[in-house]
Motif scaffolding. Structure first.
Motif, mmCIF file in Angstrom:
data_model
loop_
_atom_site.group_PDB
_atom_site.id
_atom_site.type_symbol
_atom_site.label_atom_id
_atom_site.label_comp_id
_atom_site.label_asym_id
_atom_site.label_seq_id
_atom_site.Cartn_x
_atom_site.Cartn_y
_atom_site.Cartn_z
ATOM 1 N N ALA A 304 0.828 -1.206 0.000
ATOM 2 C CA ALA A 304 0.000 0.000 0.000
ATOM 3 C C ALA A 304 0.862 1.256 0.000
ATOM 4 O O ALA A 304 0.576 2.219 -0.717
ATOM 5 C CB ALA A 304 -0.923 -0.012 1.219
ATOM 6 N N VAL A 305 1.921 1.238 0.803
ATOM 7 C CA VAL A 305 2.838 2.390 0.827
ATOM 8 C C VAL A 305 3.517 2.557 -0.525
ATOM 9 O O VAL A 305 3.651 3.676 -1.041
ATOM 10 C CB VAL A 305 3.887 2.206 1.948
ATOM 11 N N LEU A 306 3.928 1.461 -1.128
ATOM 12 C CA LEU A 306 4.589 1.508 -2.437
ATOM 13 C C LEU A 306 3.660 2.071 -3.510
ATOM 14 O O LEU A 306 4.081 2.855 -4.367
ATOM 15 C CB LEU A 306 5.052 0.103 -2.824
ATOM 16 N N MET A 307 2.392 1.699 -3.462
ATOM 17 C CA MET A 307 1.451 2.195 -4.464
ATOM 18 C C MET A 307 1.149 3.679 -4.283
ATOM 19 O O MET A 307 0.742 4.356 -5.231
ATOM 20 C CB MET A 307 0.148 1.393 -4.378
ATOM 21 N N TYR A 308 1.355 4.197 -3.078
ATOM 22 C CA TYR A 308 1.083 5.621 -2.843
ATOM 23 C C TYR A 308 2.274 6.506 -3.179
ATOM 24 O O TYR A 308 2.167 7.442 -3.971
ATOM 25 C CB TYR A 308 0.665 5.844 -1.391
ATOM 26 N N PHE A 309 3.436 6.200 -2.573
ATOM 27 C CA PHE A 309 4.557 7.131 -2.692
ATOM 28 C C PHE A 309 5.134 7.213 -4.109
ATOM 29 O O PHE A 309 5.169 8.296 -4.685
ATOM 30 C CB PHE A 309 5.652 6.789 -1.669
ATOM 31 N N PRO A 310 5.523 6.136 -4.721
ATOM 32 C CA PRO A 310 6.087 6.307 -6.070
ATOM 33 C C PRO A 310 5.026 6.528 -7.148
ATOM 34 O O PRO A 310 5.233 7.296 -8.079
ATOM 35 C CB PRO A 310 6.834 4.989 -6.311
ATOM 36 N N PHE A 311 3.866 5.855 -7.004
ATOM 37 C CA PHE A 311 2.901 5.843 -8.101
ATOM 38 C C PHE A 311 1.697 6.757 -7.885
ATOM 39 O O PHE A 311 1.030 7.124 -8.855
ATOM 40 C CB PHE A 311 2.402 4.405 -8.334
ATOM 41 N N GLY A 312 1.390 7.114 -6.649
ATOM 42 C CA GLY A 312 0.237 7.985 -6.394
ATOM 43 C C GLY A 312 -1.074 7.359 -6.836
ATOM 44 O O GLY A 312 -1.971 8.043 -7.339
ATOM 45 N N TYR A 313 -1.212 6.040 -6.629
ATOM 46 C CA TYR A 313 -2.405 5.335 -7.086
ATOM 47 C C TYR A 313 -3.643 5.787 -6.322
ATOM 48 O O TYR A 313 -4.738 5.820 -6.867
ATOM 49 C CB TYR A 313 -2.194 3.823 -6.912
ATOM 50 N N TYR A 314 -3.471 6.111 -5.032
ATOM 51 C CA TYR A 314 -4.569 6.659 -4.234
ATOM 52 C C TYR A 314 -3.973 7.654 -3.253
ATOM 53 O O TYR A 314 -2.753 7.908 -3.252
ATOM 54 C CB TYR A 314 -5.346 5.565 -3.505
#
Length: 377
Positions: A304-314
C-alpha cells in the motif's frame, strides 16, 4: 438440587443488579431535574439522549471501576508500588473505554430514534424513566464486563471502542472532504469530530497498554528461565510501546505537532513490524498460521505504501486506513491467540492450571462465605 460450593458468579450478578438499580435511581432523578417541566426531544442539545449519554458515561465508568476493584487484590498495603501504578492505569483504561462506548453509543442510538419518530417529544416523567433505564443498563453491563474481564473480552472491547470512536468522528466532521487530505485531518479541528478522534486514540492507547498485561500474564507466570522471562518482557514491552505511540498520535494533532505526530505514527508501524518478524522467537508456541498472517499483513502494508509514494495510485488516507486497520486487527488477533496458547498449555498441565487459578483467586476478594484456601477450579 446440589448446593453451590462457590457463589462468586451469583454474587456478581446480585451486585450488578444492585448497581444497576442504584444507577436507575440516580440518573432517573437527575434526568427529571434536568428535563424540567416541558416536553423534551429524543436527540439534540438538551435532549433526553444528551442527558442519557453523559450520565451513562459517568455511571458506567464508576461501575467499571467498582467491578475492577472487586476482581483485583491483594490489599493495597501488600502490593508493590509498580504493581499499584499498573493497576491504576488498567482500571483507568477500562473506565475510560466503557465511558466512551456508552457516550457514543447512546448518542447514536437516540439520534436514530429521533429520525424514526420524527417530531416526537417526551414528557418529563417519561423522559426521566428512559434516562434512568439507560443508566441501569449501562451500569449493570459495565460492572459485569469489568468483573469478568479477560484478554478475549478486552480485545473485543478495544475493537468496539475504536470502531465507534472513529466512525463518530467521521460522521460528525464539519468538512465532508476531510478524506482528501489524510486520516489525521479528523483530529485537526476543535469541534466534536476532532475531540472524538483524538480522545479515541488516546484512550485506545491506554487500553492497549492494559492488553499487554492481560495477554502476557500466563506467559510471565509460566516463565521459569531467564531467557523465557526476557522474551515475555520484550513482548509485553512491544505491545505497551504500541499503546504509548498510539496515544501520542492523539495527544499531538498533526496540524500542531507534525513532527511528533508523524514520529509516533511511524514508530507504531515500526514496532508492529518488529513484533511480527520476531514473534516466532518471542513465543515459540504461537501457531504458524498466526505468524504467516502477520507476514501477510506486513506485506500488504508495504504494498500500500509503495502504491502511494512512487505511483500515487490513491491518496494518503487510503494508506493510513489500510495500515491502521491491519495493525489493530493483528493486535486483536494476537491477544486472542496468546489467550488460546495460554489456555491450551494450562489444560495440558492440570496441576499448573490449578495452581494458576489458586494464584488468581488469591488476588481478588473472596465472595461472602467462600474460603479461598479450599477453592477448587
Amino acid at each position: 438440587m446440589l448446593a453451590l460450593k462457590n457463589h462468586a458468579a451469583v454474587t456478581s450478578e446480585s451486585r450488578a443488579l444492585i448497581i444497576g438499580g442504584g444507577a436507575f435511581l440516580i440518573l432517573g432523578v437527575a434526568g427529571l431535574l434536568l428535563v424540567g417541566r416541558e416536553p423534551v426531544a429524543l436527540s439534540g442539545r438538551g435532549s433526553v439522549g444528551d442527558i442519557a449519554a453523559l450520565g451513562t458515561a459517568v455511571l458506567g465508568a464508576a461501575a467499571a471501576v467498582i467491578g475492577s476493584l472487586q476482581r483485583r487484590g491483594p490489599e493495597p498495603s501488600r502490593v508493590p508500588e509498580a504493581g499499584r501504578t499498573r493497576n491504576i492505569v488498567d482500571v483507568t483504561a477500562l473506565a475510560l473505554a466503557h465511558a466512551s462506548i456508552f457516550l457514543l453509543g447512546w448518542l447514536a442510538l437516540f439520534a436514530i430514534f429521533q429520525q424514526a419518530f420524527v417530531g416526537a417529544v417526551l414528557y418529563p416523567l417519561a423522559g426521566a424513566i428512559i434516562v434512568g433505564t439507560t443508566g441501569a443498563v449501562s451500569a449493570y453491563t459495565a460492572y459485569l464486563s469489568a468483573v469478568t474481564m479477560n484478554a478475549y473480552r478486552l480485545a473485543a472491547l478495544l475493537a468496539v471502542f475504536l470502531v465507534a470512536g472513529i466512525l463518530t468522528s467521521m460522521l460528525t466532521a464539519e468538512d465532508p472532504q476531510w478524506w482528501q487530505e489524510h486520516l489525521s485531518a479528523l483530529g485537526m479541528t476543535s469541534d466534536v469530530s476532532g475531540v472524538t478522534f483524538n480522545v479515541t486514540l488516546i484512550v485506545a492507547g491506554v487500553v492497549v497498554t492494559t492488553l499487554a498485561g492481560y495477554s502476557t500474564k500466563t506467559l510471565a507466570w509460566q516463565a521459569n528461565t531467564a531467557s523465557s522471562r526476557r522474551r515475555v518482557r520484550l513482548l509485553e514491552g512491544g505491545i505497551v510501546l504500541i499503546g504509548i505511540l498510539l496515544a501520542c498520535v492523539g495527544l499531538f494533532p498533526v496540524d500542531e505537532r507534525f513532527g511528533l505526530h508523524t514520529l509516533a505514527a511511524s514508530g507504531m508501524v515500526l514496532v508492529f513490524g518488529t513484533l511480527i518478524v520476531r514473534m516466532r522467537a518471542l513465543v515459540p508456541s504461537m501457531p504458524a498460521t498466526f505468524n504467516a498472517l502477520g507476514l501477510v499483513f506486513l506485506a500488504v502494508i508495504a504494498f500500500a505504501v509503495l502504491m502511494y509514494f512512487p505511483f500515487g495510485y490513491y491518496n494518503l488516507t487510503a494508506v493510513e486506513l489500510i495500515a491502521a486497520s491491519l495493525v489493530f486487527a493483528w493486535l486483536i488477533v494476537l491477544i486472542r491467540n496468546l489467550a488460546a496458547v495460554d489456555a491450551d498449555q494450562l489444560d495440558a498441565n492440570p496441576p499448573a492450571r490449578r495452581q494458576f487459578q489458586r494464584t488468581e483467586a488469591g488476588r481478588r476478594p473472596a465472595a461472602p462465605g467462600q474460603d479461598k484456601s479450599t477453592t477448587e477450579p
